[in-house]
Write an enzyme that holds these catalytic residues in place. Structure first.
Site, PDB file in Angstrom:
ATOM      1  N   SER A  65      56.053  44.178   2.122  1.00 13.64           N
ATOM      2  CA  SER A  65      55.263  43.461   1.124  1.00 13.64           C
ATOM      3  C   SER A  65      53.783  43.846   1.192  1.00 13.64           C
ATOM      4  O   SER A  65      53.447  45.025   1.061  1.00 13.64           O
ATOM      5  CB  SER A  65      55.464  41.953   1.318  1.00 13.64           C
ATOM      6  OG  SER A  65      55.030  41.227   0.186  1.00 13.64           O
ATOM      7  N   ASP A 211      61.115  41.464  -2.601  1.00 16.33           N
ATOM      8  CA  ASP A 211      60.247  41.482  -1.423  1.00 16.33           C
ATOM      9  C   ASP A 211      61.023  41.750  -0.131  1.00 16.33           C
ATOM     10  O   ASP A 211      62.016  41.088   0.168  1.00 16.33           O
ATOM     11  CB  ASP A 211      59.554  40.123  -1.325  1.00 16.33           C
ATOM     12  CG  ASP A 211      58.335  40.143  -0.422  1.00 16.33           C
ATOM     13  OD1 ASP A 211      58.494  40.471   0.761  1.00 16.33           O
ATOM     14  OD2 ASP A 211      57.243  39.815  -0.909  1.00 16.33           O
TER      15      ASP A 211
END
Length: 322
Positions: A65, A211
């Site tokens: 991320s 993510d």
């Protein structure tokens, strides 16, 4: 005395070594791992700056991320000082690109959430990364030394952690040399329900990618060999307290339960892996007064986060033993 062209690199190396010795600065190559954490990852900039000033540099980097963003920019050759200046002046709100229909009819984003599976496109984040990486000559994984960058994503369709570029060929049939680094980082940064998930076609059909933090928010395991050994020292950076100091989560309503559920999922996989032995290689940076999606941060707040990261990196280096 004459020096032929073949001797020049060795002479330069010797001069560089003597300078480092006289200046008292240790030069050391390490591998790095950056956790996810949204805008809180600004703290990593300060930590990176401290490491650079103390003579450390990264041979290989990996991240999830927001950590993948920092890893990609570091692998491309950006220094901490360069990133500090850029990120201080960057408006994070500009990265939250709202579809035109939602600007005209704000309530639409909630009605369409069911189909879009996210509130914001995330295209602007990818565009900014493409531009910045392009300045260093990096567009695809062919532009980065092999094995120097690993980006962690979560494939919800296949139910597995995906490491890019390693898994591109065997899982999706995609040549890593043609795959955009900015696209990989955008995939890793697809916070569920906030950004639209990225969909890519693989050998088994279409996959929904979100993510990387859903399955591994801190992939410290990435540089372990099969025998458990490492090629070189590893320094991890994690936006939290140490595992045995994590605060309890207060749950009084459904919203708090959702946040607790997501945090627990993020921590579960990685917490089992982080032992006391490995903890000594991690710069823990607890950021308790900033939210993951606090995109309206002021320049002063950004500066404070970076200072916090530098402070914890300094403390870490005073006790770290290789």
């Amino acid at each position: 005395m004459t020096i032929d062209s073949h001797s020049i690199p060795f002479v330069l190396f010797y001069i560089h070594a003597v300078y480092n010795e006289l200046s008292g600065v240790k030069r050391m190559k390490v591998d790095g791992v950056f956790s996810g954490g949204g805008v809180k990852a600004l703290a990593f900039i300060g930590a990176l700056e401290e490491l650079e000033d103390r003579g450390y540099s990264f041979s290989r980097v990996a991240g999830t991320s927001a950590g993948a963003i920092l890893a990609s920019l570091t692998a491309a050759g950006f220094s901490a000082k360069e990133l500090k200046e850029r990120l201080k002046s960057l408006s994070f709100l500009s990265l939250v690109d709202v579809p035109l229909s939602d600007r005209l009819f704000p309530f639409m984003k909630w009605l369409l959430l069911y189909y879009r599976m996210g509130l914001y496109r995330g295209n602007q984040l990818e565009t900014v990364l493409e531009h910045w990486l392009g300045e260093k000559g990096v567009r695809t994984f062919a532009d980065i030394p092999k094995g120097a960058l690993k980006v962690i994503c979560s494939d919800l369709t296949l139910g597995r952690i995906v490491v890019i570029p390693d898994d591109l060929k065997k899982v999706y049939g995609i040549d890593p040399a043609t795959f955009s680094v900015a696209k990989a980082v955008r995939m890793s940064s697809g916070l569920p329900y906030f950004f639209f998930p990225v969909k890519i076609h693989g050998k088994r059909g279409k996959s929904v990618i979100v993510d990387g933090g859903v399955l591994s928010n801190f992939p410290l395991w990435i540089w372990e060999k099969k025998d458990g050994c490492r090629t070189r020292p590893v320094i991890g950076m994690k936006l939290s307290d140490e595992p045995d100091k994590l605060p309890e989560q207060r749950i009084k309503n459904a919203i708090q339960m959702f946040h607790a559920l997501f945090k627990t999922m993020q921590q579960a996989h990685d917490s089992r892996y982080i032992s006391k032995t490995l903890s000594k290689d991690i710069i823990f940076i607890p950021v308790n007064n900033v939210e993951t999606i606090d995109f309206a941060m002021s320049e002063k707040e950004k500066e404070a986060l970076m200072d916090l990261g530098r402070e914890h990196a300094s403390k870490f280096l005073r006790r770290w033993s290789r």
